[in-house]
Design a protein around this motif. Sequence first.
Motif, mmCIF file in Angstrom:
data_model
loop_
_atom_site.group_PDB
_atom_site.id
_atom_site.type_symbol
_atom_site.label_atom_id
_atom_site.label_comp_id
_atom_site.label_asym_id
_atom_site.label_seq_id
_atom_site.Cartn_x
_atom_site.Cartn_y
_atom_site.Cartn_z
ATOM 1 N N SER A 1 -20.455 2.959 2.252
ATOM 2 C CA SER A 1 -19.062 3.033 2.681
ATOM 3 C C SER A 1 -18.758 1.854 3.592
ATOM 4 C CB SER A 1 -18.820 4.350 3.428
ATOM 5 O OG SER A 1 -17.553 4.327 4.065
ATOM 6 N N ARG A 2 -17.698 1.155 3.271
ATOM 7 C CA ARG A 2 -17.223 0.066 4.129
ATOM 8 C C ARG A 2 -15.730 0.273 4.352
ATOM 9 N NH1 ARG A 2 -20.544 -3.347 7.121
ATOM 10 N NH2 ARG A 2 -22.541 -3.455 6.029
ATOM 11 N N THR A 3 -15.398 0.871 5.487
ATOM 12 C CA THR A 3 -14.002 1.180 5.784
ATOM 13 C C THR A 3 -13.436 0.232 6.824
ATOM 14 O OG1 THR A 3 -14.725 2.798 7.424
ATOM 15 C CG2 THR A 3 -14.263 3.607 5.209
ATOM 16 N N THR A 4 -13.993 -0.971 6.931
ATOM 17 C CA THR A 4 -13.461 -1.956 7.864
ATOM 18 C C THR A 4 -12.042 -2.317 7.476
ATOM 19 O OG1 THR A 4 -14.470 -3.670 6.519
ATOM 20 C CG2 THR A 4 -15.680 -2.979 8.476
ATOM 21 N N ALA A 5 -11.261 -2.700 8.445
ATOM 22 C CA ALA A 5 -9.833 -2.930 8.222
ATOM 23 C C ALA A 5 -9.615 -4.271 7.523
ATOM 24 C CB ALA A 5 -9.084 -2.898 9.548
ATOM 25 N N HIS A 6 -9.520 -4.231 6.212
ATOM 26 C CA HIS A 6 -9.254 -5.452 5.456
ATOM 27 C C HIS A 6 -7.798 -5.888 5.597
ATOM 28 C CE1 HIS A 6 -12.907 -4.925 2.545
ATOM 29 N NE2 HIS A 6 -13.231 -4.938 3.819
ATOM 30 N N ASP A 7 -6.984 -5.035 6.146
ATOM 31 C CA ASP A 7 -5.555 -5.334 6.239
ATOM 32 C C ASP A 7 -5.142 -5.781 7.637
ATOM 33 O OD1 ASP A 7 -5.088 -4.660 3.567
ATOM 34 O OD2 ASP A 7 -5.001 -2.535 4.083
ATOM 35 N N THR B 1 -2.364 -9.206 8.635
ATOM 36 C CA THR B 1 -0.996 -9.030 8.147
ATOM 37 C C THR B 1 -0.104 -10.212 8.472
ATOM 38 O OG1 THR B 1 -0.504 -7.827 10.182
ATOM 39 C CG2 THR B 1 -1.116 -6.521 8.251
ATOM 40 N N THR B 2 -0.501 -11.054 9.419
ATOM 41 C CA THR B 2 0.330 -12.207 9.752
ATOM 42 C C THR B 2 0.128 -13.354 8.779
ATOM 43 O OG1 THR B 2 -1.372 -13.085 11.241
ATOM 44 C CG2 THR B 2 0.297 -11.619 12.200
ATOM 45 N N ARG B 3 -0.849 -13.260 7.916
ATOM 46 C CA ARG B 3 -1.127 -14.323 6.958
ATOM 47 C C ARG B 3 -0.313 -14.106 5.680
ATOM 48 N NH1 ARG B 3 -5.825 -17.139 8.426
ATOM 49 N NH2 ARG B 3 -6.995 -16.148 10.130
ATOM 50 N N ALA B 4 -0.220 -15.135 4.914
ATOM 51 C CA ALA B 4 0.505 -15.045 3.646
ATOM 52 C C ALA B 4 -0.228 -14.106 2.699
ATOM 53 C CB ALA B 4 0.621 -16.439 3.017
ATOM 54 N N PRO B 5 0.495 -13.428 1.787
ATOM 55 C CA PRO B 5 -0.140 -12.471 0.872
ATOM 56 C C PRO B 5 -1.295 -13.071 0.084
ATOM 57 C CG PRO B 5 2.228 -12.230 0.798
ATOM 58 C CD PRO B 5 1.962 -13.429 1.656
ATOM 59 N N VAL B 6 -1.159 -14.314 -0.389
ATOM 60 C CA VAL B 6 -2.242 -14.923 -1.163
ATOM 61 C C VAL B 6 -3.471 -15.102 -0.290
ATOM 62 C CG1 VAL B 6 -2.972 -16.999 -2.387
ATOM 63 C CG2 VAL B 6 -0.665 -16.086 -2.748
ATOM 64 N N GLU B 7 -3.260 -15.544 0.953
ATOM 65 C CA GLU B 7 -4.382 -15.741 1.861
ATOM 66 C C GLU B 7 -5.032 -14.413 2.218
ATOM 67 O OE1 GLU B 7 -5.395 -18.184 5.981
ATOM 68 O OE2 GLU B 7 -3.316 -17.969 5.282
ATOM 69 N N GLN B 8 -4.231 -13.361 2.391
ATOM 70 C CA GLN B 8 -4.787 -12.033 2.657
ATOM 71 C C GLN B 8 -5.686 -11.588 1.507
ATOM 72 O OE1 GLN B 8 -2.060 -8.942 3.947
ATOM 73 N NE2 GLN B 8 -0.601 -10.477 4.651
ATOM 74 N N ALA B 9 -5.230 -11.806 0.288
ATOM 75 C CA ALA B 9 -6.022 -11.400 -0.877
ATOM 76 C C ALA B 9 -7.331 -12.163 -0.933
ATOM 77 C CB ALA B 9 -5.212 -11.639 -2.153
ATOM 78 N N GLU B 10 -7.285 -13.450 -0.621
ATOM 79 C CA GLU B 10 -8.509 -14.251 -0.626
ATOM 80 C C GLU B 10 -9.497 -13.759 0.416
ATOM 81 O OE1 GLU B 10 -7.070 -18.171 -0.005
ATOM 82 O OE2 GLU B 10 -6.552 -18.514 -2.123
ATOM 83 N N ILE B 11 -8.997 -13.386 1.590
ATOM 84 C CA ILE B 11 -9.865 -12.878 2.655
ATOM 85 C C ILE B 11 -10.493 -11.559 2.227
ATOM 86 C CG2 ILE B 11 -9.893 -11.936 4.991
ATOM 87 C CD1 ILE B 11 -7.724 -14.000 5.682
ATOM 88 N N ARG B 12 -9.696 -10.685 1.641
ATOM 89 C CA ARG B 12 -10.241 -9.400 1.184
ATOM 90 C C ARG B 12 -11.331 -9.602 0.141
ATOM 91 N NH1 ARG B 12 -4.663 -8.074 0.556
ATOM 92 N NH2 ARG B 12 -3.836 -6.981 2.380
ATOM 93 N N GLU B 13 -11.084 -10.498 -0.806
ATOM 94 C CA GLU B 13 -12.069 -10.755 -1.852
ATOM 95 C C GLU B 13 -13.359 -11.323 -1.273
ATOM 96 O OE1 GLU B 13 -10.225 -13.260 -4.707
ATOM 97 O OE2 GLU B 13 -8.796 -11.748 -5.397
#
Length: 290
Positions: A183-189, A192-204
Motif C-alpha cells: 500500500s502506498r497512500t502518499t499524497a500524489h496530489d 496542485t500548484t503545478r500544471a496538469p501535465v507536470e502533475q501527471a509526470e510527477i505521479r508517474e
Amino acid sequence: MTHNVTVGIDGSAPSAAAAEWAAREAGRLGLPLRMIHVAGTEADALERDLGGGAALPGRVADICDKVAAELPELDVTCEVQPGHPAFTLAAASGRAELLVLGSRGLGGFTGLLIGSVGLRTAGRSLCPVVLVRSEADGHGTQDGDAAGDVVVGVDSDRPADAVLEFAFRYAADHGVGLRAVESRTTAHDTYTTRAPVEQAEIREAMAAAEQLRLEDALAVRREKYPQVRTAAEVCPWSAGRALVEASRGASLVVLGRRTAKHPLTGQHLGPVAQSVLHHAHAPVAVVPHD
C-alpha cells in the motif's frame, strides 16, 4: 526440540475446519499433528470418555476421531491442557513449526470473524499462526487444496525476510503463484500548484519508483524460488483494504508481526492485521519477525 503442526480445537465448526487444514499441512510437511483442547471452554460440559482414562469434550473428540480416520498414516495426538487458551496455545507454539486456529470458538460473536483467543494467540505465538474460518462464516471456502495465489503484504522500506520466506516457500511447496501487495497512500496530489501535465509526470515518476522499490524487495526470494510465478502490485488503497480485496480467491494471505521482547507477554496486533484477520476471504498466516 520436537517440531509439529499444532492446532487448537474446542469443538466449534471453525476449529473443525482448522483441524482439517492443519492435518493436510502436517501430512504435506511430514510432521506430527498435535491437537490441543484448552480446558475451560464451553465444550468441556460435553465430555465423553475415550478410554485409558483420557477424557475429551464430545465435539472435540469427534474432531480428533474424524482426522485420525481420514488420515490414518498421520501421527496424531489429542490432548487436554489447562489454562487460558491464548497463553496455553502460545506456549505450545514454542515446539511447533506452525500453529493453526479457527476463526471463532464456541460462544463467539457472529459479527466478529476472529475471536479474542485468535487475536491474542496471534500476537503471542513464537511460530507462524494460520487462522482458518469455516464456510459457515460466509467468507469464501477454506479448501486446503485451493489453487489460488499466495498474497503477501510487503513494506518495501522495511521488508521482513521471515515473512517473505514463509510466503515464497508456501507458494513453492503448493505449486501456486505469489502476489506481493504494498500500500502506498502518499499524497500524489500535493502538487496542485503545478500544471496538469507536470502533475501527471510527477505521479508517474513516483509510481515507477514505488514499483521498482517493491521489485527490489522481492529480488532475493525470486532468485531463490524461480519456479514461483510472482506479481508485484503497488496499490493506492489502504493496506487493509488492499489485502482484503487481494484475498478473494487466494489460497493464503501472509502478514508479518514484530516480535515482542518477551513474546508470551504478548503484543497487540496492529489495525492492518486486525482488519485483514476479520475480513479476509482466505486463511491468514501471521508470521513473527524481528
